[in-house]
Motif scaffolding. Structure first.
Motif, PDB file in Angstrom:
ATOM      1  N   ALA A  84       0.881  -1.361  -0.069  1.00  0.00           N
ATOM      2  CA  ALA A  84       0.220   0.267   0.202  1.00  0.00           C
ATOM      3  C   ALA A  84       0.665   0.964  -0.201  1.00  0.00           C
ATOM      4  CB  ALA A  84      -1.030  -0.165   1.029  1.00  0.00           C
ATOM      5  N   LEU A  85       1.892   1.457   0.318  1.00  0.00           N
ATOM      6  CA  LEU A  85       2.147   2.447   0.618  1.00  0.00           C
ATOM      7  C   LEU A  85       3.855   2.596  -0.143  1.00  0.00           C
ATOM      8  CD1 LEU A  85       2.803   2.655   5.212  1.00  0.00           C
ATOM      9  CD2 LEU A  85       1.411   3.991   3.324  1.00  0.00           C
ATOM     10  N   SER A  86       4.080   1.610  -0.819  1.00  0.00           N
ATOM     11  CA  SER A  86       5.420   1.441  -2.039  1.00  0.00           C
ATOM     12  C   SER A  86       5.310   2.858  -2.568  1.00  0.00           C
ATOM     13  CB  SER A  86       5.627   0.030  -2.816  1.00  0.00           C
ATOM     14  OG  SER A  86       4.657   0.320  -3.747  1.00  0.00           O
ATOM     15  N   GLY A  87       7.178   3.388  -3.266  1.00  0.00           N
ATOM     16  CA  GLY A  87       7.119   4.248  -4.488  1.00  0.00           C
ATOM     17  C   GLY A  87       6.061   3.743  -5.315  1.00  0.00           C
ATOM     18  N   GLY A  88       5.593   2.425  -5.739  1.00  0.00           N
ATOM     19  CA  GLY A  88       4.934   2.365  -7.306  1.00  0.00           C
ATOM     20  C   GLY A  88       3.190   2.822  -7.091  1.00  0.00           C
ATOM     21  N   SER A  89       2.980   2.531  -5.496  1.00  0.00           N
ATOM     22  CA  SER A  89       1.997   2.869  -4.982  1.00  0.00           C
ATOM     23  C   SER A  89       1.465   4.526  -5.488  1.00  0.00           C
ATOM     24  CB  SER A  89       0.934   2.155  -3.900  1.00  0.00           C
ATOM     25  OG  SER A  89       1.391   0.703  -3.742  1.00  0.00           O
ATOM     26  N   LEU A  90       2.209   4.886  -4.324  1.00  0.00           N
ATOM     27  CA  LEU A  90       2.215   6.754  -4.694  1.00  0.00           C
ATOM     28  C   LEU A  90       1.865   6.563  -6.062  1.00  0.00           C
ATOM     29  CD1 LEU A  90       2.437   9.525  -2.838  1.00  0.00           C
ATOM     30  CD2 LEU A  90       5.364   9.075  -3.220  1.00  0.00           C
ATOM     31  N   THR A  91       3.129   7.070  -7.135  1.00  0.00           N
ATOM     32  CA  THR A  91       3.405   7.383  -8.604  1.00  0.00           C
ATOM     33  C   THR A  91       1.681   6.488  -9.255  1.00  0.00           C
ATOM     34  OG1 THR A  91       5.326   6.046  -8.645  1.00  0.00           O
ATOM     35  CG2 THR A  91       4.176   6.736 -10.890  1.00  0.00           C
ATOM     36  N   SER A  92       1.074   5.228  -9.098  1.00  0.00           N
ATOM     37  CA  SER A  92      -0.166   5.150  -9.236  1.00  0.00           C
ATOM     38  C   SER A  92      -1.624   6.468  -9.065  1.00  0.00           C
ATOM     39  CB  SER A  92      -0.325   3.679  -9.291  1.00  0.00           C
ATOM     40  OG  SER A  92      -0.356   3.446  -8.133  1.00  0.00           O
ATOM     41  N   GLN A  93      -1.400   6.024  -7.656  1.00  0.00           N
ATOM     42  CA  GLN A  93      -2.484   7.087  -7.057  1.00  0.00           C
ATOM     43  C   GLN A  93      -2.281   8.815  -7.068  1.00  0.00           C
ATOM     44  OE1 GLN A  93      -3.973   5.144  -3.558  1.00  0.00           O
ATOM     45  NE2 GLN A  93      -2.097   3.160  -4.277  1.00  0.00           N
ATOM     46  N   TYR A  94      -1.564   9.300  -6.783  1.00  0.00           N
ATOM     47  CA  TYR A  94      -1.200  10.377  -6.236  1.00  0.00           C
ATOM     48  C   TYR A  94      -0.159  11.107  -7.155  1.00  0.00           C
ATOM     49  CZ  TYR A  94      -4.231   8.429  -2.853  1.00  0.00           C
ATOM     50  OH  TYR A  94      -4.634   8.170  -2.538  1.00  0.00           O
ATOM     51  N   LEU A  95       0.747  10.975  -7.883  1.00  0.00           N
ATOM     52  CA  LEU A  95       2.243  11.490  -8.681  1.00  0.00           C
ATOM     53  C   LEU A  95       0.957  12.941  -9.666  1.00  0.00           C
ATOM     54  CD1 LEU A  95       5.163  11.310  -8.652  1.00  0.00           C
ATOM     55  CD2 LEU A  95       4.932  10.137 -10.857  1.00  0.00           C
ATOM     56  N   THR A  96       1.353  13.682  -9.806  1.00  0.00           N
ATOM     57  CA  THR A  96       1.332  14.031 -11.063  1.00  0.00           C
ATOM     58  C   THR A  96       2.287  14.501 -11.721  1.00  0.00           C
ATOM     59  OG1 THR A  96       1.934  16.122  -9.760  1.00  0.00           O
ATOM     60  CG2 THR A  96      -0.729  15.289  -9.503  1.00  0.00           C
ATOM     61  N   ARG A  97       3.613  14.330 -10.611  1.00  0.00           N
ATOM     62  CA  ARG A  97       5.392  15.268 -11.972  1.00  0.00           C
ATOM     63  C   ARG A  97       6.205  14.702 -10.620  1.00  0.00           C
ATOM     64  NH1 ARG A  97       5.949  21.029 -11.586  1.00  0.00           N
ATOM     65  NH2 ARG A  97       4.015  21.263  -9.929  1.00  0.00           N
ATOM     66  N   ARG A  98       7.265  14.690 -11.750  1.00  0.00           N
ATOM     67  CA  ARG A  98       8.448  14.737 -10.800  1.00  0.00           C
ATOM     68  C   ARG A  98       9.529  15.887 -10.721  1.00  0.00           C
ATOM     69  NH1 ARG A  98       7.416  10.216 -14.033  1.00  0.00           N
ATOM     70  NH2 ARG A  98       7.047   8.683 -12.755  1.00  0.00           N
ATOM     71  N   GLY A  99       9.686  16.579  -9.626  1.00  0.00           N
ATOM     72  CA  GLY A  99      10.732  17.698  -9.819  1.00  0.00           C
ATOM     73  C   GLY A  99      11.723  17.131  -9.033  1.00  0.00           C
ATOM     74  N   ALA A 100      13.025  17.756  -9.175  1.00  0.00           N
ATOM     75  CA  ALA A 100      14.002  17.774  -8.889  1.00  0.00           C
ATOM     76  C   ALA A 100      14.904  18.638  -8.483  1.00  0.00           C
ATOM     77  CB  ALA A 100      15.372  17.416 -10.553  1.00  0.00           C
ATOM     78  N   CYS A 101      15.908  18.447  -7.962  1.00  0.00           N
ATOM     79  CA  CYS A 101      17.621  19.608  -7.468  1.00  0.00           C
ATOM     80  C   CYS A 101      18.018  20.046  -8.156  1.00  0.00           C
ATOM     81  CB  CYS A 101      18.329  18.821  -6.657  1.00  0.00           C
ATOM     82  SG  CYS A 101      17.476  18.087  -4.652  1.00  0.00           S
ATOM     83  N   ALA A 102      18.505  20.783  -8.271  1.00  0.00           N
ATOM     84  CA  ALA A 102      19.332  21.997  -9.848  1.00  0.00           C
ATOM     85  C   ALA A 102      20.432  20.818 -10.054  1.00  0.00           C
ATOM     86  CB  ALA A 102      20.193  23.076  -8.819  1.00  0.00           C
ATOM     87  N   TYR A 103      20.581  20.503 -11.152  1.00  0.00           N
ATOM     88  CA  TYR A 103      20.763  20.355 -12.047  1.00  0.00           C
ATOM     89  C   TYR A 103      21.260  18.681 -12.000  1.00  0.00           C
ATOM     90  CZ  TYR A 103      22.538  24.654 -12.926  1.00  0.00           C
ATOM     91  OH  TYR A 103      23.041  25.755 -12.727  1.00  0.00           O
ATOM     92  N   CYS A 104      20.004  18.424 -10.990  1.00  0.00           N
ATOM     93  CA  CYS A 104      20.360  17.115 -11.061  1.00  0.00           C
ATOM     94  C   CYS A 104      18.836  15.936 -12.471  1.00  0.00           C
ATOM     95  CB  CYS A 104      19.810  15.993  -9.338  1.00  0.00           C
ATOM     96  SG  CYS A 104      19.615  15.266  -9.333  1.00  0.00           S
ATOM     97  N   GLU A 105      19.385  15.146 -12.804  1.00  0.00           N
ATOM     98  CA  GLU A 105      18.391  14.565 -13.838  1.00  0.00           C
ATOM     99  C   GLU A 105      17.605  13.125 -13.134  1.00  0.00           C
ATOM    100  OE1 GLU A 105      20.013  14.399 -18.212  1.00  0.00           O
ATOM    101  OE2 GLU A 105      22.180  14.556 -17.352  1.00  0.00           O
ATOM    102  N   ILE A 106      18.144  13.104 -11.902  1.00  0.00           N
ATOM    103  CA  ILE A 106      17.694  12.112 -12.037  1.00  0.00           C
ATOM    104  C   ILE A 106      15.914  12.044 -11.320  1.00  0.00           C
ATOM    105  CG2 ILE A 106      17.012  10.407  -9.760  1.00  0.00           C
ATOM    106  CD1 ILE A 106      20.287  10.827  -9.699  1.00  0.00           C
ATOM    107  N   ALA A 107      16.012  13.322 -10.958  1.00  0.00           N
ATOM    108  CA  ALA A 107      14.298  13.667 -10.016  1.00  0.00           C
ATOM    109  C   ALA A 107      13.712  12.643  -9.759  1.00  0.00           C
ATOM    110  CB  ALA A 107      13.438  14.228 -11.474  1.00  0.00           C
ATOM    111  N   CYS A 108      13.977  12.603  -8.273  1.00  0.00           N
ATOM    112  CA  CYS A 108      13.585  11.514  -7.695  1.00  0.00           C
ATOM    113  C   CYS A 108      12.213  12.001  -6.456  1.00  0.00           C
ATOM    114  CB  CYS A 108      15.179  11.222  -6.648  1.00  0.00           C
ATOM    115  SG  CYS A 108      14.875  12.505  -5.033  1.00  0.00           S
ATOM    116  N   LYS A 109      12.335  13.556  -6.806  1.00  0.00           N
ATOM    117  CA  LYS A 109      11.173  14.217  -6.014  1.00  0.00           C
ATOM    118  C   LYS A 109       9.669  14.207  -7.086  1.00  0.00           C
ATOM    119  CE  LYS A 109      14.118  17.006  -3.519  1.00  0.00           C
ATOM    120  NZ  LYS A 109      14.420  17.237  -2.631  1.00  0.00           N
TER     121      LYS A 109
END
Ligand code: SF4
Lengths: 621, 139
Positions: A271-296
């Motif tokens: 229920a709490l996994s990142g995959g569940s967050l992605t499928s249920q509530y994620l609208t966009r991804r965010g990143a710190c300056a110059y970071c191409e990973i964008a884990c936010k």
């Protein structure tokens, strides 16, 4: 000076004085930057008798040499000083956009002392620095203040803002960068609040910086960025955020449940996994300056009791601390709780840990309805947590709010019960990784980390997973997380590398691909440190040693390098049922290998002298 | 190759393992949740040495050689390391860090399978016995 600017801003808020100081180049080579440089300045300038919330206390924002170099993960910064939460040395890393802006403005750091006579904020526009009136922002949440400041000055002005909890001296408070990125740990929001400093706003007009060897650096930059972006960690973090592997962690017993009383709850893992967050509530991804990973994560919970408008979403630590640690599997509630914590300005790890502790205390009868003024603390009751307890803590309202504002350790001390079921080291609530499942070495890291229980003080967690190895410096161990074998030996590398990462202010989600030759090239091409691998590792060890010496001056000894009975008891269920951490053995070996005194918990005189710290040695031996 | 007679033997055995995994009440549903087309590329051990697993759209199928479409995830390793990995004797993170396994594409599905490695190894061991390959079982 190359890479670094060599300049820091000294602010005395009592006198309203600001001056620019040039630091000796030697400080950088010896202490790298970031939290290492902050520790160096603290060591030579702090009044060790000063209360952490007194005007004399130092609050330092410090960049590493790599800020703004356009490499993924390289643009974080550190906050450091005497922690109002633990009473000894602490530091906290923050991502976002503050570090490059400070560097482009021409500075490596800001050192703040004193107390403004009225609520204020610091405005930095290149080298023009002023103290401004913040009366209209005082008492307001970080979201509103960030929005108002950006509305007034411009979206690209970078902000560091504290919330009401910090104004009210709650122990575990954060400083929020650009409304999303937190210096969560060790309570620096309150240090800032005690100075009547509500915010720092910064803008640089140019994006220039001088590098020691620009051509050589540019040649490596592209390749390094590609490797970081192409790595397995980056792939997974981008896709599902830092909670991507929560389910996997649940199976190995790494995820603490119900105040560390359980290590297995499959339903929660799903229920709490990142995959569940992605499928249920994620609208966009965010990143710190110059970071191409964008884990936010940017999330929106459209309806239900925990609806939140689109905005910053929870990362792993918040999801677990406001999820299964409190006996809840409500992912929407973690989104809401994270947002409320940020707005009120509280660290979700310590806050979640404290509330989970209180839930157990209530269940055991150590906290009664009279202590809570009628509030029932029940596992999984997220409505009460979010709507009643969080605001009460932030305002220190009522008996319960005031009690929990002290953190789990302070609260247990105050009621004289429940210390054995706190989960912390050196007064800092443990992050959401249980060493009984995550790895025995992590227990050693928690215990040895100068700031207190911390999984990002050094890369041990990743080393135990098998995700990091450094053949160039002879570290090729394959570690078994369940065993203590070779953990002390691994920790001798790990603490030095952790100090390097944290002083360079490099994100440890991004640096799995940064090899020892890469690290050397970064330091040498950017900052001209002209290091060999040996020099670099010695600098890392030196930073670790110095933080230990600061703690020693605050009265901490080897006895404080410990975990609580709750963390050391045998795991009760799951894959790790019966597993116990053998900390004593690892500690003993670690002190020996590091040439540290097993009673005082600091390096021997000889070890300090060999690390080029003869002067420091003289002060403690 | 250390463990296999030839790449054909490796591919046949690993395809059979996938088929057994599909039937398992624990692994089958877990595989469906992965919802990806995965290619295990063992071609460094011989031409055509590859196994694909299609877990998309609630269906499960597998085969040898070229996959039926562009894979979401490609894992490249030797057939011997594949044997170690399916036997749960190769820590995949260690192998990836040390470049013994190279990953291309979206690895999030892998995370969903990570907790199932023990069960997969049990099925694999049984399969090796059933196929008279008990000598390949790693202790
Ligand atoms: S990996 Fe995440 S936390 Fe680290 S620098 Fe990139 S965006 Fe920031």
């Amino acid at each position: 000076m190359k890479g670094n600017t060599g300049k820091i801003v000294n602010v005395d808020l009592t006198a309203g004085r600001i001056d620019i100081e040039t630091l000796p180049e030697e400080y950088y080579r010896k202490y790298i930057g970031g939290s290492g440089l902050a520790a160096k300045l603290f060591w030579e300038r702090a009044n060790f008798k000063a209360d952490p919330l007194s005007p004399e206390a130092m609050l330092m924002f410090m960049n590493g040499p790599l800020a703004g170099i356009r490499v993924s993960g390289a643009s974080r910064s550190s906050v450091g000083g005497r922690s109002p939460q633990t009473g000894h040395w602490g530091d906290s890393s923050v991502g976002g956009y503050f570090a490059p802006e400070l560097r482009y403005a021409g500075f490596d750091g800001i050192v703040i002392k004193g107390r403004a006579s009225q609520p204020s904020f610091l405005l930095i526009m290149d080298d023009k620095i002023t103290i401004e009136d913040a009366a209209e922002y005082w008492g307001k949440g970080t979201e509103e203040v960030t929005r108002t400041l950006k509305g007034k000055y411009g979206k690209n002005y970078r902000t560091l803002v504290i919330g009401p909890a910090a104004e009210n001296g709650v122990r575990f408070t954060l400083i929020l960068n650009d409304g999303h990125n937190t210096t969560g740990r060790a309570g620096y929001g309150s240090l800032m609040g005690s100075k009547n400093l509500k915010a720092i706003v910064i803008k640089a007009t140019k994006k220039e910086r001088t590098l020691a060897e620009p051509a050589a650096f540019e040649a490596m930059r592209k390749d390094l960025n590609e490797r970081i972006k192409g790595s397995l960690a980056a792939n997974v973090l981008h896709e599902d955020g830092t909670a991507a592997n929560l389910l996997g962690g649940m199976f190995i017993g790494d995820v603490p449940i119900k105040n560390w009383t359980s290590n297995y709850w499959e339903e929660a893992g799903e229920a709490l996994s990142g995959g569940s967050l992605t499928s249920q509530y994620l609208t966009r991804r965010g990143a710190c300056a110059y970071c191409e990973i964008a884990c936010k994560r940017i999330v929106e919970v459209k309806d239900g009791p925990f609806a939140v408008p689109e905005g910053p979403g929870p990362e792993y630590e918040t999801i677990v601390s406001f999820g299964c640690l409190m006996g809840s599997i409500d992912l929407a509630a973690t989104c809401k709780a994270g947002r409320v914590c940020n707005d009120l300005g509280m660290d979700s790890i310590s806050c979640g840990g404290t509330i989970a502790w209180a839930m157990e205390a209530f269940e055991r009868g150590d906290l009664t309805l009279s202590d809570t003024e009628g509030i029932e603390l029940k596992w999984g009751d997220m409505d009460t947590v979010i709507n009643r307890i969080l605001p009460a803590i932030a305002r220190r309202e009522g008996k319960l709010g005031d009690l929990l504002a002290e953190g789990s350790v302070g609260a247990a001390k105050k009621i004289g019960k429940g210390m054995d079921y706190t989960a912390h080291s050196k007064g800092l609530e443990a992050p959401m990784h249980d060493p009984r499942g995550g790895g025995q070495g992590m227990a050693l890291s928690y215990a040895m980390s100068p700031r207190g229980a911390c999984h990002v003080a050094d890369p041990m967690m990743f080393m135990e997973m098998g995700g990091k190895y450094y053949p160039e410096i002879g570290f090729e161990l394959i570690l078994d997380p369940r065993s203590t074998e070779n953990k002390a030996l691994a920790a001798t590398t790990s603490v030095a590398l952790g100090a390097i990462e944290n002083s360079a202010c490099f994100c440890n989600f991004a640096d799995g691909e940064v090899t020892i030759p890469d690290w050397l090239n970064l330091f040498n091409y950017v900052a001209g440190y002209d290091w060999t691998a040996e020099d670099m590792m010695l600098a890392g060890r030196r930073v670790f040693f110095l933080k230990r010496l600061i703690n020693y001056r605050y009265g901490l000894t080897a006895g404080d390098d410990d975990l609580t009975p709750r963390m050391l008891e045998p795991a009760r269920d799951g894959e790790v049922k019966g597993v116990q951490v053998d900390l004593a053995k690892m500690k003993k070996d670690f002190y020996k290998l590091m040439r540290m005194d097993p009673d005082k918990g600091i390096p021997t005189r000889e070890a300090l002298e060999d690390a080029g710290m003869a002067e420091e040695a003289q002060q403690v031996w | 190759m250390e463990f296999w007679k030839d790449s054909d033997e490796a591919v046949r055995t690993i395809v059979k393992l996938q088929e057994e995994a599909f039937k398992d009440p624990d692994l089958g549903p877990a595989l469906k949740k992965v919802n990806q087309l995965i290619l295990y590329d063992y071609t460094e051990s011989g031409p055509g040495c590859a196994v694909w697993v299609d877990c998309r759209n609630g269906q499960l199928s597998c085969g040898a050689g070229d996959p039926p479409g562009k894979p979401d995830l490609v894992l490249s390793l030797s057939a011997d390391d594949a044997h170690r990995a399916w036997s749960n004797k190769l820590n995949p993170i260690v192998a990836i860090t040390r470049k013994k396994i190279r990953v291309k594409g979206s690895a999030t599905g892998l995370l969903k399978l990570a907790p199932k490695t023990k069960r997969t190894a049990e099925i694999y061991t049984q399969l090796l016995k059933d196929l008279n390959m008990a000598d390949k079982i790693l202790k």
